[in-house]
Design a protein around this motif. Structure first.
Motif, short mmCIF file in Angstrom:
data_model
loop_
_atom_site.label_atom_id
_atom_site.label_comp_id
_atom_site.label_asym_id
_atom_site.label_seq_id
_atom_site.Cartn_x
_atom_site.Cartn_y
_atom_site.Cartn_z
N TRP A 79 0.79 -1.23 0.00
CA TRP A 79 0.00 0.00 0.00
C TRP A 79 0.82 1.27 0.00
CZ3 TRP A 79 1.19 2.88 4.15
CH2 TRP A 79 1.27 2.33 5.44
N SER A 80 2.11 1.17 0.23
CA SER A 80 2.92 2.36 0.41
C SER A 80 2.85 3.35 -0.75
CB SER A 80 4.38 1.96 0.66
OG SER A 80 5.19 3.11 0.80
N TYR A 81 3.07 2.89 -1.98
CA TYR A 81 3.13 3.82 -3.11
C TYR A 81 1.77 4.46 -3.37
CZ TYR A 81 4.99 5.83 -7.40
OH TYR A 81 5.42 6.72 -8.37
N SER B 44 0.70 -0.79 -7.33
CA SER B 44 0.52 -0.79 -5.89
C SER B 44 -0.91 -1.15 -5.51
CB SER B 44 0.90 0.58 -5.32
OG SER B 44 0.71 0.65 -3.93
N ILE B 45 -1.88 -0.56 -6.21
CA ILE B 45 -3.29 -0.85 -5.94
C ILE B 45 -3.59 -2.33 -6.17
CG2 ILE B 45 -5.64 -0.49 -6.81
CD1 ILE B 45 -4.88 2.48 -7.17
N ALA B 46 -3.04 -2.89 -7.25
CA ALA B 46 -3.29 -4.31 -7.56
C ALA B 46 -2.73 -5.21 -6.47
CB ALA B 46 -2.68 -4.65 -8.91
N GLN B 47 -1.52 -4.93 -6.01
CA GLN B 47 -0.92 -5.76 -4.97
C GLN B 47 -1.62 -5.56 -3.63
OE1 GLN B 47 1.48 -8.13 -5.58
NE2 GLN B 47 0.93 -8.76 -3.50
N TRP B 48 -2.00 -4.33 -3.35
CA TRP B 48 -2.74 -4.04 -2.13
C TRP B 48 -4.07 -4.80 -2.12
CZ3 TRP B 48 -3.86 1.77 -0.53
CH2 TRP B 48 -4.27 1.80 0.81
N THR B 49 -4.76 -4.77 -3.24
CA THR B 49 -6.04 -5.48 -3.35
C THR B 49 -5.84 -6.98 -3.17
OG1 THR B 49 -6.90 -3.76 -4.81
CG2 THR B 49 -8.05 -5.88 -4.83
N ALA C 197 4.73 14.31 -4.53
CA ALA C 197 5.19 14.57 -5.89
C ALA C 197 6.11 13.48 -6.41
CB ALA C 197 5.91 15.92 -5.94
N ALA C 198 6.76 12.78 -5.51
CA ALA C 198 7.68 11.71 -5.90
C ALA C 198 6.97 10.38 -6.16
CB ALA C 198 8.74 11.53 -4.82
N HIS C 199 5.65 10.35 -6.00
CA HIS C 199 4.89 9.10 -6.14
C HIS C 199 3.69 9.30 -7.07
CE1 HIS C 199 7.15 8.59 -2.38
NE2 HIS C 199 7.11 7.30 -2.64
N GLN C 200 3.95 9.82 -8.28
CA GLN C 200 2.86 10.11 -9.21
C GLN C 200 2.98 9.34 -10.52
OE1 GLN C 200 0.11 11.79 -8.33
NE2 GLN C 200 1.05 11.93 -6.29
N ASP C 201 3.75 8.28 -10.54
CA ASP C 201 3.86 7.43 -11.72
C ASP C 201 2.60 6.57 -11.81
OD1 ASP C 201 4.44 4.90 -13.20
OD2 ASP C 201 6.42 5.80 -13.45
N ALA C 202 1.82 6.76 -12.85
CA ALA C 202 0.52 6.09 -12.98
C ALA C 202 0.66 4.56 -12.96
CB ALA C 202 -0.19 6.54 -14.24
N GLN C 203 1.68 4.04 -13.62
CA GLN C 203 1.86 2.58 -13.64
C GLN C 203 2.21 2.05 -12.25
OE1 GLN C 203 4.77 1.84 -16.76
NE2 GLN C 203 3.13 1.40 -18.22
#
Length: 207
Positions: A108-110, A131-136, A120-126
């Motif tokens: 969930w970190s990213y 991160s969302i996929a692994q968190w889910t 601002a350092a964590h705005q890479d869409a991919q």
């Protein structure tokens, strides 16, 4: 009296605060961290060379690392109900605490930093999508476990493991993206919400 050093917006500080609530431990707290007193200050580094919150002082005893702190508090202050001495039961509590600190936290970190903290350092869409996929994926693992126990993460009774896990679920609920229905997780958070410590330190406004 336990002294807690760290700001309440820190999820790791809230682990300690919630544990104190469960154990009915009186404490004092000082704000340290971003926006407050700097953890790079020499007096803080002397307590924790990693310059991270939380740190506790219990008399002359100083301890850092949030999971170590809450294990210590349960062990020292009659927390058998939270952290059982039976090796099998304790191993199950430790398993889920360590899973939260490693697999779940990493996933969930990213996304959290991007979508909630607006880093601002964590705005890479991919990377956000990854991160969302692994968190889910990890939340589905947790949901299956909670549907198996029908109660709490380590079994039928509330334990120390439910504090870090419950706080991470709070972050899941408070991070804005489309989520699947997880019936076990939803019922779990309803159960946790009845506890005074959770009401104070684990709701979706405290991500």
């Amino acid at each position: 009296m336990i002294e807690i050093l760290g700001k309440t917006s820190s999820i790791n500080v809230r682990k300690v605060l919630w544990t104190c609530a469960e154990l009915n431990l009186p404490f004092t707290r000082e704000d340290w961290g971003t926006g407050f007193r700097s953890t790079q200050a020499p007096e803080f580094i002397a307590l924790n060379p990693n310059a991270l919150v939380p740190v506790i002082r219990d008399g002359d005893f100083v301890l850092w690392e949030s999971n170590s702190i809450i294990r210590y508090l349960a062990g020292r202050y009659d927390g058998e109900a939270l952290y059982p001495s039976d090796p099998f039961a304790r191993a199950r509590v430790d398993q889920w605490m360590d899973w939260q600190a490693t697999d779940l936290n990493r996933s969930w970190s990213y996304a959290f930093l991007a979508l909630v903290r607006q880093s601002a350092a964590h705005q890479d869409a991919q990377e956000i999508e990854k991160s969302i996929a692994q968190w889910t994926h990890n939340m589905r693992i947790l949901d299956a476990r909670l549907q198996e126990t029908g109660a709490f993460v380590a079994g039928a009774s509330f334990s120390l493991a439910d504090i870090p896990v419950g706080l991470s679920v709070n972050r899941w609920l408070g991070t804005p993206f489309e989520k699947p229905e997880l019936a076990g997780v939803s019922a779990y958070m309803e159960r946790l919400g009845k506890r005074a410590g959770a009401a104070s330190y684990a709701n979706s406004s405290l991500t």
